[in-house]
Write an enzyme that holds these catalytic residues in place. Structure first.
Site: not given
Lengths: 131, 194
Positions: A1, A30, A53
């Protein structure tokens, strides 16, 4: 990310987050990154981007909570980030970056390190991985 | 006002044994992206434009888990997601299930600026991308050799790896099975942080 948060010279805040998700994830899963209020949020007070997380970040509405405690509790950015990392993540592991409309920048995480960097107009610049 | 400020991240939850050269690569990329943002901010580019600019750069580099270099699904494909928000008027855009758009963050920006909605996903998002004329690539563009190796390890360990950046020579299986951490009520041997 990956993520980026910015406050510009006019005090306008913005935030963005982009990700491929989890390795070996189920098709159609998602995470928090596209969920406004969970992985990403910006207001007139601050801009926030989260990582870690995803399911825990979603449960905590982590990014929105940083802005909310600034707005409703009157906390400054550092206090707001510390609060949500400590009190909102339950047993999850995550991190976030945030800027305020006053030009402050804060990184917070309870995970094992976070790839991060920040800079401010007064010449401060830092790139780090570990605590 | 206190002047401009910018922060970037490339993911949380890192293998403590990550090789030094990989740490240095990450720092160099973060520094490059910060400098890109700093130059834009010194030129009075707006906050929302700087966010999009910097994340596009991160998506284009295969080092972190976004755009090219994204983590792989159980089928070895890439499904990306992104969101962007402008704090001034609390406008936002988001996309999920993106498989062919080179820069998902720019598609999220277009959802915010050019659609009546806040969030588009899967085939609807892909259709919108084509109508907007954004750059399209094959799904294979996003797949790197490193991540193919990581997916293989994940499947062998029957888990979602704790850290997708552990090199293939690392102990991914151990990382997955030794951890007592739970996620969403399930052991980390099934799930793992991004």
């Amino acid at each position: 990310t990956v993520g980026c948060v910015v406050v510009d010279g006019k005090g306008h805040c913005a935030a963005g987050t982009s990700t491929g998700g989890l390795m070996n994830k189920m098709m159609g899963r998602i995470g928090d990154s596209p969920l406004i209020g969970a992985g990403t949020y910006a207001s007139e007070f601050c801009g926030v981007s989260c990582t870690g997380e995803g399911e825990a970040i979603i449960r905590a509405t982590l990014a929105r909570d940083v802005s909310a405690v600034m707005e409703y509790k009157g906390l400054n950015l550092q206090e707001a980030v510390d609060y949500v990392i400590k009190h909102r993540l339950d047993e999850g592991f995550a991190g976030l970056i945030a800027v305020s409309n006053k030009g402050e920048v804060v990184c917070g995480f309870n995970s094992n390190g976070m790839f991060r960097g920040c800079a401010t107009e007064d010449g401060f610049m830092e790139v780090a991985i570990w605590e | 006002m206190g002047g401009w400020a910018i922060a970037v991240h490339g993911g949380a939850g890192i293998d403590p044994n990550l090789p030094a050269e990989r740490q240095e690569e990450a720092k160099q990329l973060l520094t490059r992206c910060l400098n890109l943002g700093i130059i834009a901010l010194r030129s009075n580019v707006s906050a929302i434009d700087v966010v999009e600019l910097v994340i596009r750069e991160l998506e284009t580099d295969p080092l972190f888990n976004s755009g090219r270099g994204s983590a792989l699904t159980e089928k070895g494909t890439v499904e990306m997601e992104a969101s962007i928000m402008d704090g001034t008027k609390r406008r936002c855009g988001a996309v999920s299930g993106i498989t062919t758009v080179k820069n998902p963050i720019s598609l999220a920006r277009l959802v915010m600026d050019k659609s009546p909605h806040s969030y588009l996903a899967f085939s609807g998002a892909e259709d919108f991308a084509r109508k907007q004329g954004v750059e399209i690539v094959d799904n294979e563009y996003f797949v790197t050799d490193d991540n193919v190796g990581m997916l293989k390890l994940a499947k062998e360990a029957n888990s979602i790896l704790f850290d997708y950046r552990i090199p293939p020579m690392g102990c991914a299986g151990a990382a997955a099975t030794d951890s007592p951490i739970q996620m969403n009520g399930l052991p980390i041997s099934i799930y793992a942080p991004e």
